[in-house]
Scaffold this active site. Structure first.
Site, mmCIF file in Angstrom:
data_model
loop_
_atom_site.group_PDB
_atom_site.id
_atom_site.type_symbol
_atom_site.label_atom_id
_atom_site.label_comp_id
_atom_site.label_asym_id
_atom_site.label_seq_id
_atom_site.Cartn_x
_atom_site.Cartn_y
_atom_site.Cartn_z
ATOM 1 C CD GLU A 129 -107.675 -32.850 -79.532
ATOM 2 O OE1 GLU A 129 -106.753 -32.138 -79.780
ATOM 3 O OE2 GLU A 129 -108.138 -33.655 -80.140
ATOM 4 C CG HIS A 154 -109.757 -30.864 -82.227
ATOM 5 N ND1 HIS A 154 -108.794 -31.768 -82.652
ATOM 6 C CD2 HIS A 154 -110.738 -30.681 -83.425
ATOM 7 C CE1 HIS A 154 -108.870 -32.005 -84.116
ATOM 8 N NE2 HIS A 154 -110.030 -31.248 -84.276
ATOM 9 C CG HIS A 177 -104.072 -30.846 -82.111
ATOM 10 N ND1 HIS A 177 -105.201 -31.283 -82.848
ATOM 11 C CD2 HIS A 177 -103.422 -29.864 -82.663
ATOM 12 C CE1 HIS A 177 -105.083 -30.331 -83.648
ATOM 13 N NE2 HIS A 177 -104.186 -29.574 -83.678
ATOM 14 C CD GLU A 202 -102.317 -35.063 -81.132
ATOM 15 O OE1 GLU A 202 -102.915 -34.987 -80.234
ATOM 16 O OE2 GLU A 202 -102.964 -34.855 -82.601
#
Length: 642
Positions: free
Chosen positions: A237, A234, A366, A458
């Site tokens: 990110e 993404h 991410h 994450e």
């Protein structure tokens, strides 16, 4: 005065073939005013051209020019902008000092070899004006490379402050050009263990650049695990992108300084780092800057596609197959209908990469929360937005996730009010579908289509952190990244060969009680991640009797245990085999046996990658034909293959 017809002949003789000897000495250079060709390496052209176009307006009205302007959409970003720049070099030839310079033949030939499959996939013929023999020249004839700017530095080299050691890491955000330069400079410093390569191009034509580390960069070594780390899927990110840029510099520097842990890691593994899978989306996010970036600005690629929703949905097919007995639920082929939709070039590049290299471990980095998730990401009940949906390798995936989370200081922080505090009770790890369910994810695809186990990390609640936060982020993630890479040496590895020592390709490694097989690489080697405990492992291949061994995986492992298999052809008794493969494997309890294998009807050769559309009926035109006929009166029949 000369008669008009004679004057025309004289003018034609003066201009001649625009690429002929006369043209080389008498061309009249004019400004290049073609929008589609405006970003080339030159700004002067001449008329008439080799295609008999006498003005910019004539070029713009031509079907050749229209093709160049839409080719990146037709090929869904593949070979872009390479083909466009190459075509412009023919439609608007380079003119320097009254001399025409033709593009290089070798560039055309290399591009045709790389891009021909993309044309075949949409049933389009290779454009006639990209005929490498007719419209291109050799180096001896003074050709030029129209793609030169794609290979060079895009920005001036930054000058580092004097007195800094070569191990210096600049903890800052990196533009695309800066990232490329840092990776290439790092590979040059550690040339004995590192190299860079591109796995393809983004939709806007940026290289998806990888830096790899290994004892023999550029080649797969027997039984050496292949690991990949991917950042920036993404575009907004960005923490993962920077962590992988820093990790590359760290691995290089520490290897040169003699760090035994890093040297052991690089000498026993092949590590591939792709810092930015979505460089186009990053440019959108970076234009807003840290602190100003919205939650979604730059998330998608240049086609407005979410790359982590763009992979084939094999999880739904897995759930369908899982209720049937005797059917394989691993290495699920890509369904044909997937190619009828919009597939991003970045997605295709990663899938092709996974087909080329036998990856066995992966992580996708991410941002937006602080947790490690693992497959499946799609709920086993389609109507449930949150539902625990484990894979057959649930225990192993939890170990992989914990290898990262358990050494991350913020993930282990006991405060429930911190970023990611809502995952504290689960130890900062979670099954993906139990968090939120989605389809088309990269991690599920890795597991169900290949041998690769991928987790999702994450890295924090701020998707585009300010520059001053990057050093602290690196300190938090350096040890988890190293710990995760070392997990490639858990479980077992080995060779599967026949009685003559010849490798058996695509043999299945079955673990009793775990309904997920891995397969051997072309050289006959395999890797099987396994949790601690006792396991019955079976090797089987069509035409051979099964071989079974019992292994015990200890609680702590620094390197995978070696378990080799020698397969006997069906109907053959025990034969004298290679002594090197008959030695008992240390730290493993082994039991042997054999039985005739049952050929799995689900076994089939993997589908070739390609953007296949619906098959053509005999005599019908391809789906793109009506587009051209609606735009120009000149029907480009030269694009039809049949």
């Amino acid at each position: 005065m000369l008669p008009l017809s004679l004057a025309v002949l004289v003018a034609l003789a003066a201009t001649g073939d625009s690429y002929g000897p006369a043209a080389a000495n008498s061309a009249t250079c004019v400004d290049l005013r073609l929008t589609t060709c405006a970003d080339g390496t030159y700004n002067r052209t001449t008329f008439p051209t080799a295609l008999d176009h006498w003005s910019c307006e004539a070029v713009e009205a031509s079907s050749e020019y229209i093709l160049l302007s839409v080719l990146h959409h037709l090929l869904e970003g593949q070979c872009n902008p390479d083909l466009r720049l190459l075509g412009c070099a023919v439609l608007a030839p380079r003119c320097e000092g009254s001399r025409v310079r033709r593009p290089c033949r070798r560039v055309c030939q290399g591009l045709q070899e790389a891009c021909q499959p993309a044309f075949d996939a949409i049933d389009m013929a290779w454009p006639y004006f990209l005929d490498c023999t007719r419209y291109f020249a050799s180096e001896e004839e003074g050709c030029f490379d129209p793609l030169e700017q794609l290979r060079g530095d895009l920005e001036p080299e930054e000058v580092l402050p004097s007195g800094l050691p070569p191990t210096f890491i600049r903890f800052a955000h990196h533009s695309y050009a800066q990232m490329v330069r840092v990776l290439k400079r790092t590979a040059a410093r550690c040339a004995q263990v590192a190299k860079t390569y591109s796995i393809g191009r983004s939709f806007d034509g940026k290289d998806l650049l990888v830096i790899e580390f290994s004892g023999r960069p550029g080649q797969h070594e027997l039984m050496e695990p292949e690991v990949k780390l991917i950042g920036n899927i993404h575009g907004n990110e960005v923490a993962g992108r920077e962590m992988l840029i820093y990790l590359a510099q760290y691995l290089c520097s520490e290897y040169l300084l003699g760090n035994p842990r890093v040297q052991r890691l690089l000498n026993t593994s092949r590590i591939h780092l792709l810092p930015s899978m979505n460089p186009d989306g990053y440019e959108v996010a970076a234009a807003e800057g840290a602190g100003y970036n919205g939650w979604t600005s730059g998330r998608q690629n240049a086609q407005n596609l979410d790359l982590n929703r763009n992979f084939p949905d094999l999880t739904s097919e897995y759930y369908r197959l899982a209720v049937e007995r005797g059917v394989r639920t691993d290495h699920i082929p890509i369904p044909q209908h997937y190619w009828w939709g919009k597939v991003a070039p970045e997605t295709k590049a990663v899938m092709k990469w996974m087909r080329t290299i036998p990856f066995m471990l992966s992580a996708s980095l991410h941002g937006g929360d602080l947790v490690v998730s693992y497959p499946f990401d799609l709920s086993k009940h389609p109507l449930e937005e949150k539902m625990f949906s484990p894979t057959p390798d649930e225990k192993m995936f939890k170990l992989l996730a914990r290898a990262y989370a358990d050494v991350h200081p913020m993930m282990m922080d006991r405060s429930e009010h911190r970023c990611g505090g809502n995952f504290l009770k689960q130890g900062s790890i979670i099954n993906g579908a139990d968090w939120y369910s989605f389809t088309g994810g990269m991690s599920d695809f890795n597991y169900l289509h290949t041998n690769c186990f991928e987790i999702t990390v994450e890295l924090g609640c701020t998707k585009f952190p300010p520059e001053e936060a990057l050093y602290r982020l690196w300190q938090h993630n350096k040890e988890p990244l190293l710990s995760f890479l070392e997990m490639a040496h858990r479980g077992i590895k080995g060779m599967v060969v026949d009685r003559f020592g010849k490798p058996v390709k695509n043999a299945r490694i079955v673990v009793r009680g775990i309904r997920h097989d891995v397969t051997t690489a072309p050289d006959g080697d395999y890797w099987r991640l396994l949790p601690p405990g006792s396991h019955v492992v079976i090797a089987q291949a069509p035409g051979y009797a099964k071989v079974m061994k019992r292994v015990t995986i200890p609680l702590r492992m620094k390197r995978a245990g070696r378990v080799d298999f020698i397969l006997q052809p069906l109907g053959a008794g025990p034969k004298k085999s290679l002594p090197t493969l008959q030695r008992a494997v240390t730290r493993f309890r082994v039991a042997r046996g054999s039985e005739a294998p049952r050929r799995d009807p689900a076994e089939q050769d993997p589908e070739p990658l390609g953007a296949h559309r619906l098959p053509l009926a005999r005599g019908s035109k391809p789906w793109w034909w009506s587009y051209f006929t609606s735009l120009t009166a000149h029907r480009p029949r030269w694009l039809l293959k049949y």
